[in-house]
Design a protein around this motif. Structure first.
Motif, short mmCIF file in Angstrom:
data_model
loop_
_atom_site.label_atom_id
_atom_site.label_comp_id
_atom_site.label_asym_id
_atom_site.label_seq_id
_atom_site.Cartn_x
_atom_site.Cartn_y
_atom_site.Cartn_z
N THR A 73 0.79 -1.06 -0.21
CA THR A 73 0.03 -0.15 0.09
C THR A 73 0.83 1.10 0.02
O THR A 73 1.70 1.51 0.90
N GLU A 74 0.56 1.98 -0.78
CA GLU A 74 1.56 3.20 -1.13
C GLU A 74 1.73 4.00 0.17
O GLU A 74 2.82 4.61 0.23
N TRP A 97 -6.01 -1.54 -5.66
CA TRP A 97 -6.58 -3.14 -5.33
C TRP A 97 -8.05 -2.96 -5.10
O TRP A 97 -8.38 -2.17 -4.36
N ARG A 98 -9.03 -3.78 -5.74
CA ARG A 98 -10.26 -3.84 -5.51
C ARG A 98 -10.84 -2.27 -5.81
O ARG A 98 -11.97 -1.82 -5.21
N GLY A 99 -10.15 -1.56 -6.70
CA GLY A 99 -10.73 -0.32 -7.01
C GLY A 99 -10.59 0.77 -6.15
O GLY A 99 -10.86 1.98 -6.48
N ARG A 100 -9.91 0.49 -4.99
CA ARG A 100 -9.92 1.93 -3.90
C ARG A 100 -8.55 1.66 -3.21
O ARG A 100 -8.43 2.73 -2.54
N LEU A 101 -7.70 0.83 -3.03
CA LEU A 101 -6.65 0.81 -2.42
C LEU A 101 -5.26 1.10 -3.01
O LEU A 101 -5.02 0.13 -3.93
N PRO A 102 -4.69 2.05 -3.15
CA PRO A 102 -3.54 2.37 -3.93
C PRO A 102 -2.27 1.49 -3.53
O PRO A 102 -1.68 1.77 -2.53
N ASN A 103 -1.80 0.61 -4.50
CA ASN A 103 -0.58 -0.18 -3.97
C ASN A 103 0.35 0.33 -5.30
O ASN A 103 0.27 0.78 -6.23
N MET A 104 1.56 0.11 -4.72
CA MET A 104 2.76 0.21 -5.82
C MET A 104 3.55 -1.25 -5.71
O MET A 104 3.45 -1.75 -4.90
#
Length: 128
Positions: A73-74, A97-104
Motif C-alpha cells: 500500500t503506497e 486494489w479492488r478499485g480503492r486501495l492504492p498499491n505500488m
C-alpha cells in the motif's frame, strides 16, 4: 530458524512466528515465473522489535537469492521503508486494489544474500 514455524513446498511457503500464545506475525511467498512475497503481517505490539526482520530473513533464505516482487500500500510508509531496508525498490507500477486501495509494486533484484541483508551489512540482527 528456531521459533519460526514453516510450511510449504518448492513453489509456495509460509512462515509463522509465535510469541507466547499469540502468533506475532506471518508471511507467505510463491515461486513461479517470479518469486512473490505477500501477504506479510505483524501484530502492532511486536513491530519495531526485530520480528519482521526475522521473518524477512527466513523468506529471503527460502528464495535462494532470486529476484522478489511484491505489492505494498503506497501510503504505508513504514512498510515501504522496511522493504527498502531489504533491498526492494519501486518498479514504478501502481494499481488500485479492488478499485480503492492504492498499491505500488516493488522488486528486490537477485543478489548474493549477504549483500542485501541489512543485518549482515550492519552487523545488527535486530532490524525489523
Amino acid at each position: 530458524m528456531a521459533g519460526v514455524h514453516r510450511s510449504g513446498r518448492a513453489t509456495a511457503g509460509s512462515a509463522v512466528l509465535p510469541c507466547g500464545p499469540l502468533r506475532a506475525g506471518f508471511l507467505c511467498g510463491r515461486r513461479g515465473a517470479a518469486v512473490t512475497l505477500g501477504p506479510m503481517y505483524l501484530l502492532d505490539e511486536v513491530q519495531g522489535h526485530g520480528v519482521g526482520g526475522r521473518l524477512m530473513r527466513e523468506f529471503l533464505a527460502w528464495t535462494g537469492g532470486a529476484s522478489v516482487f511484491l505489492w505494498v500500500t503506497e501510503y504505508n510508509e513504514r512498510a515501504v521503508r522496511f522493504y527498502e531496508r531489504y533491498g526492494f525498490e519501486s518498479t514504478g507500477e501502481h494499481e488500485l486494489w479492488r478499485g480503492r486501495l492504492p498499491n505500488m509494486r516493488m522488486v528486490r533484484p537477485s543478489a548474493p544474500s549477504d549483500e542485501r541483508d541489512p543485518a549482515t551489512r550492519h552487523g545488527d540482527s535486530s532490524n525489523s
